[in-house]
Scaffold this motif. Structure first.
Motif, PDB file in Angstrom:
ATOM      1  N   SER A   1       0.848  -1.192   0.000  1.00 46.73           N
ATOM      2  CA  SER A   1       0.000   0.000   0.000  1.00 46.73           C
ATOM      3  C   SER A   1       0.883   1.241   0.000  1.00 46.73           C
ATOM      4  N   THR A   2       0.391   2.292  -0.627  1.00 41.17           N
ATOM      5  CA  THR A   2       1.222   3.478  -0.799  1.00 41.17           C
ATOM      6  C   THR A   2       0.576   4.712  -0.182  1.00 41.17           C
TER       7      THR A   2
ATOM      8  N   LEU B   1       2.528   8.061  -0.742  1.00 41.95           N
ATOM      9  CA  LEU B   1       3.809   8.646  -1.135  1.00 41.95           C
ATOM     10  C   LEU B   1       4.006  10.055  -0.569  1.00 41.95           C
TER      11      LEU B   1
ATOM     12  N   GLU C   1      10.026   6.061  -2.840  1.00 39.83           N
ATOM     13  CA  GLU C   1      10.674   5.043  -3.657  1.00 39.83           C
ATOM     14  C   GLU C   1      11.358   5.734  -4.824  1.00 39.83           C
TER      15      GLU C   1
ATOM     16  N   ARG D   1       3.021   1.485   4.920  1.00 44.82           N
ATOM     17  CA  ARG D   1       2.785   2.064   3.598  1.00 44.82           C
ATOM     18  C   ARG D   1       4.111   2.468   2.946  1.00 44.82           C
ATOM     19  N   LYS D   2       4.190   2.299   1.658  1.00 44.69           N
ATOM     20  CA  LYS D   2       5.353   2.757   0.900  1.00 44.69           C
ATOM     21  C   LYS D   2       5.236   4.261   0.731  1.00 44.69           C
TER      22      LYS D   2
END
Length: 398
Positions: free
Chosen positions: A49-50, A52, A93, A89-90
């Motif tokens: 899950s992101t 960002l 990246e 959560r990501k």
């Protein structure tokens, strides 16, 4: 203390001084030699899950007393990938220098920690005893420098061996070890061992064991052979069976093989950054993936427990002898002693997996750092701490 170099040692002291050369070797493992897949399993990949957050322009303390943007720090450190997970959560990246998210990247000595986790799982199942001498599991090691060592001494790097009657030098022995595994790295006229097990057979005790921490690849390769004898399967299959096929990996990992088909357990594992992040998330969550317990919580909890004795305070192997012994070492993992229960898998040229339960943080870093007296060591641990502080501060404000 570094041993005095002999004339025939000079060829082993060159090292990797070109980032492009390091990066090529780290990202083309499957094309440049034999490998064995670590199967991802039959299940669909587990989504990351992101949420960002653009961290590129955050200011971080960096080398030479400077404060720079994170993007600048990553560029200067020859970073290939940075993936940050916060609270599951990501959040950040990035991939640089042509490296792509779906490609395997060598983890180097970070792989040692993964093997330590496999050993801890087998111990928890009652299949492995720390107090048992290695020769009990691998009779061929009797009479070598590893046969009389205990499993615990391998896990905590507390043997004292020398190879082929040479004065011991950690860096030179690391180069010689790569020549054993990779024929293309052997110098002209090479007459040394040509398999990992042949190399280990040249080890002889140079002093008493269990008295000092000494970082040496042979401990990990000896442990890997113990695990193979106990289970009757390869390191790659064991890794897949116990971990990789259960974390929701999107891609197979792989191990480099020596000419006899034996996995290079101490540093030859390659995988994508997102999949290593999945491994880290499982550990951050106490061994669970969703509602499934993959690793017993007691095994995960033990990783960050500061050991008593000689590995309670150690330093990274590339630190100088005068560097503060501010880390701890347990079962092939580095413990940061930062008040957040953080621990790390660490490999040469900038390969890192950081798990920080207290900060709800997992960070994967891949790099192509060079090793040279003219280039300052990249302060990755400090960089990770700054990222953690910023994310935790942002979470508090929201």
């Amino acid at each position: 203390m570094t041993a005095t170099l002999r004339n025939d040692d000079i060829i082993w002291g060159r090292g990797f001084l070109d980032p492009a050369h390091v990066r090529h070797n780290a990202t083309s493992v499957r094309e440049t030699g034999p490998t064995r897949a670590v199967w991802r399993g039959a299940e669909n990949p587990r989504p990351l899950s992101t949420g960002l957050v653009d961290l590129s322009e955050i200011s971080v303390a960096w080398t030479h007393g400077r404060t720079v943007a994170l993007a600048t720090a990553l560029a200067e450190s020859e970073t290939d990938a940075l993936l940050v997970m916060h609270r599951g959560r990501k959040v950040y990246e990035t991939y640089l220098h042509g490296y792509r998210a779906h490609e395997p990247h060598l983890n180097a000595s970070a792989a040692k920690s993964y093997l330590g986790l496999l050993a801890a799982l087998l111990e928890d199942e009652g299949l492995l005893s720390r107090k048992t001498q290695v020769a009990h599991y691998v009779p061929e090691f009797a009479g070598t420098g590893y046969g009389d060592a205990t499993v615990d001494q391998l896990l905590h790097m507390s043997t004292d061996v020398r190879f082929g009657d040479r004065p011991y030098d950690r860096v030179l022995e690391a180069h010689r070890y790569w020549a054993v595994v990779t024929p293309s790295l052997r110098p002209q006229g090479y007459r040394g061992p040509t398999t990992i097990l042949d190399h280990l057979a040249t080890a002889r005790a140079a002093g008493p064991y269990g008295r000092a921490f000494r970082y040496e690849n042979g401990n990990v390769e000896g442990l890997a052979e113990v695990l193979r004898r106990i289970t009757g399967i390869s390191t790659a299959e064991l890794f897949s069976t116990l971990l990789w096929s259960k974390i929701g990996a999107a891609e197979d990992g792989c191990y480099m093989l020596d000419p006899a088909g034996t996995e290079m357990a101490c540093g030859g594992f390659a995988a994508t950054a997102p999949d290593v992040a999945r491994l880290g998330e499982m550990l951050r969550c106490g061994g669970a993936v969703g509602d499934r317990q993959i690793v017993p919580a007691r095994v995960v909890d033990a990783i960050a427990r500061v050991p008593e004795g000689l590995t309670a305070r150690v330093r990274l192997p590339r630190d100088g002898a005068d560097a503060p012994a501010s880390l701890s070492y347990r079962d092939l993992w580095w413990l940061l002693n930062d008040g957040h229960g953080s621990y790390m898998a660490s490999g040469i040229h900038g390969q890192r997996l950081l798990i920080s339960p207290g900060n709800d943080l997992v960070i994967v870093h891949y790099g192509a750092h060079i090793l040279s007296p003219s280039a300052p060591q990249t302060p990755l641990v400090g960089l990770f701490a700054q990222i953690a502080a910023i994310l935790m501060g942002s979470a508090t404000r929201t």
